[in-house]
Enzyme design. Structure first.
Site, PDB file in Angstrom:
ATOM      1  N   ILE A 195       3.052   4.726   0.011  1.00 19.02           N
ATOM      2  CA  ILE A 195       4.376   5.040  -0.953  1.00 19.02           C
ATOM      3  C   ILE A 195       5.169   4.266  -1.637  1.00 19.02           C
ATOM      4  O   ILE A 195       5.562   4.018  -2.127  1.00 19.02           O
ATOM      5  CB  ILE A 195       4.761   5.946  -0.093  1.00 19.02           C
ATOM      6  CG1 ILE A 195       4.706   6.801   0.125  1.00 19.02           C
ATOM      7  CG2 ILE A 195       6.821   6.182  -0.661  1.00 19.02           C
ATOM      8  CD1 ILE A 195       5.277   7.559   0.982  1.00 19.02           C
ATOM      9  N   SER A 239      11.593  10.599   6.088  1.00 19.61           N
ATOM     10  CA  SER A 239      10.308  11.805   5.896  1.00 19.61           C
ATOM     11  C   SER A 239      10.867  13.165   6.340  1.00 19.61           C
ATOM     12  O   SER A 239      11.914  12.928   6.900  1.00 19.61           O
ATOM     13  CB  SER A 239       9.113  11.328   6.852  1.00 19.61           C
ATOM     14  OG  SER A 239       7.516  12.151   7.556  1.00 19.61           O
ATOM     15  N   SER A 268       1.004  -1.501  -0.279  1.00 18.98           N
ATOM     16  CA  SER A 268      -0.506  -0.137   0.016  1.00 18.98           C
ATOM     17  C   SER A 268       0.976   1.025   0.303  1.00 18.98           C
ATOM     18  O   SER A 268       1.957   1.599   0.357  1.00 18.98           O
ATOM     19  CB  SER A 268      -0.710  -0.132   1.046  1.00 18.98           C
ATOM     20  OG  SER A 268      -0.322  -0.193   2.371  1.00 18.98           O
ATOM     21  N   LYS A 275      12.728   8.809  12.692  1.00 21.17           N
ATOM     22  CA  LYS A 275      13.033   8.661  11.220  1.00 21.17           C
ATOM     23  C   LYS A 275      14.668   9.832  12.221  1.00 21.17           C
ATOM     24  O   LYS A 275      15.016  10.167  10.666  1.00 21.17           O
ATOM     25  CB  LYS A 275      12.465  10.639  10.580  1.00 21.17           C
ATOM     26  CG  LYS A 275      10.967   9.357  10.783  1.00 21.17           C
ATOM     27  CD  LYS A 275      11.568   8.690  10.033  1.00 21.17           C
ATOM     28  CE  LYS A 275      10.135   7.928   9.342  1.00 21.17           C
ATOM     29  NZ  LYS A 275      10.205   5.923   8.429  1.00 21.17           N
ATOM     30  N   TYR A 288       7.768   9.169  16.865  1.00 18.12           N
ATOM     31  CA  TYR A 288       8.076   9.184  14.881  1.00 18.12           C
ATOM     32  C   TYR A 288       9.331   9.828  14.377  1.00 18.12           C
ATOM     33  O   TYR A 288      10.126   9.496  13.899  1.00 18.12           O
ATOM     34  CB  TYR A 288       6.667   8.937  14.329  1.00 18.12           C
ATOM     35  CG  TYR A 288       6.779   9.495  12.608  1.00 18.12           C
ATOM     36  CD1 TYR A 288       6.396   7.957  12.022  1.00 18.12           C
ATOM     37  CD2 TYR A 288       7.106  10.714  11.993  1.00 18.12           C
ATOM     38  CE1 TYR A 288       6.530   8.096  10.260  1.00 18.12           C
ATOM     39  CE2 TYR A 288       7.335  10.863  10.556  1.00 18.12           C
ATOM     40  CZ  TYR A 288       7.077   9.264  10.133  1.00 18.12           C
ATOM     41  OH  TYR A 288       7.066   8.809   8.281  1.00 18.12           O
TER      42      TYR A 288
END
Length: 337
Positions: free
Chosen positions: A57, A187, A55, A204, A200
């Site tokens: 990206i 990201s 699903s 990253k 998160y």
């Protein structure tokens, strides 16, 4: 006088870069490569391993590569969804790919003990592997001080340690082969801080630390490292996002009115970045890339701007949503448990 000229040059460059990136949906270098660089068709016949390919990206990066005859390893937990993506890849290839050129690999990246087995299966199937794209992961929405430490650990296990482990396995293979390419879908939250996503954002940033270090170590070898850094994209990421409590999912959704890039466009730009072996690619609709640029290179200006617009407006820029409503939704979920 010399330093005055240097300072003026920096300001002029900053203004130029900000204006130009306002017209693009990526950083200036990637925007240039999209128009004048190597096309993804240069990767025709290469083998690319993509995690989280069922699903979002990962799925659309697979489509962008399949259009140009790139052979694929599609890895994720949901086999039925992988079969759907495979069928679409074969259709988009226009006959360039046969059934054997797209391998469906049911795989839970959290089961690190199985990584070597799955990687070996992919290499046996194709006889080689050229690029590993670590895409599997989850986002998060939560107030920083309310996050359970278990959530931090779970998010790092998925978004950092599974990526590091699989990449190390790939590197052993690439070292023996004498060449290779590893990429991570990070990201823009890995470049600058993002509000209401503390775990998160931390994960990253950790990814950038790991892979920037790896790039330096491999700078004299024929092994390339790419960090793909998208901003807001239309995917189902809010559905699966972590909250502040262990075991919870946000069950959020995007809206057609949100200011986001399509997953198809993001997949294409990822393919361009991979083809041209870009070190770090910033991807997103205006104004997220100019905002990122100013935040990185003009931190004092960013600090003053934040005082004027506030954190809540920054959140809304990122998610096209009211952060107060997001936090209320999370608290409502907690009360229901």
């Amino acid at each position: 006088m010399f330093f005055t000229i240097i300072g003026a040059g920096v300001i002029v460059y900053g203004i130029f870069y900000t204006v130009v990136t306002s017209l693009l949906d990526s950083d200036l270098y990637l925007g240039f490569l999209d128009k004048f660089g190597k096309s993804p068709r240069k990767l025709k016949g290469k083998v690319v391993f993509i995690t989280g390919a069922s699903s979002g990206i990962g799925e659309h990066t697979a489509y962008a590569l399949a259009k140009h005859g790139v052979k694929l390893v599609l890895a994720a937990r949901r086999q039925n969804e992988l079969q759907r993506v495979k069928a679409q890849c074969l259709a988009l290839s226009g006959g360039q790919l046969e059934d054997k050129d797209v391998l469906v690999l049911p795989m839970d990246v959290l089961d690190v003990s199985s990584h070597q087995m799955h990687f070996d299966r992919a290499v046996r199937h194709f006889g080689t592997l050229d690029i590993l794209v670590n895409n599997a992961g989850r986002s998060q929405r939560a107030a920083w001080e309310q996050i359970d430490l278990d959530v931090d650990k779970q998010l790092f296990d998925l978004n950092v340690f599974s990526v590091v482990n699989l990449t190390r396995i790939a590197l052993h293979y690439f070292n023996t082969k004498g060449e290779g390419h590893v990429a991570v879908v990070s990201s823009l939250a890995g470049v600058i801080g993002a509000p209401y996503s503390g775990s998160y954002t931390g994960a990253k940033h950790a990814i950038h630390g790991y892979f920037n270090s790896l790039r330096l170590e491999k700078s004299s070898n024929n092994i390339h490292v790419t960090l793909l850094c998208p901003g807001p994209v239309f995917t189902n990421f809010l559905q699966e996002a972590f909250t502040e409590k262990s075991g919870q999912k946000l069950h959020g959704s995007t809206q057609p009115t949100d200011k986001r890039m399509t997953a198809e466009r993001c997949g294409h730009l990822n393919a361009v970045a991979l083809t041209n072996k870009v070190s770090e690619a910033w991807i997103g609709k205006f104004p997220v890339v100019p905002v990122t640029y100013v935040s990185v290179y003009f931190p004092i200006l960013t600090k003053l701007t934040l005082k004027l617009i506030g954190t809540d407006r920054l959140f809304k820029l990122r998610d096209s949503k009211d952060p107060v409503e997001i936090i209320k939704g999370i608290k409502k979920l907690i009360l229901q448990v």
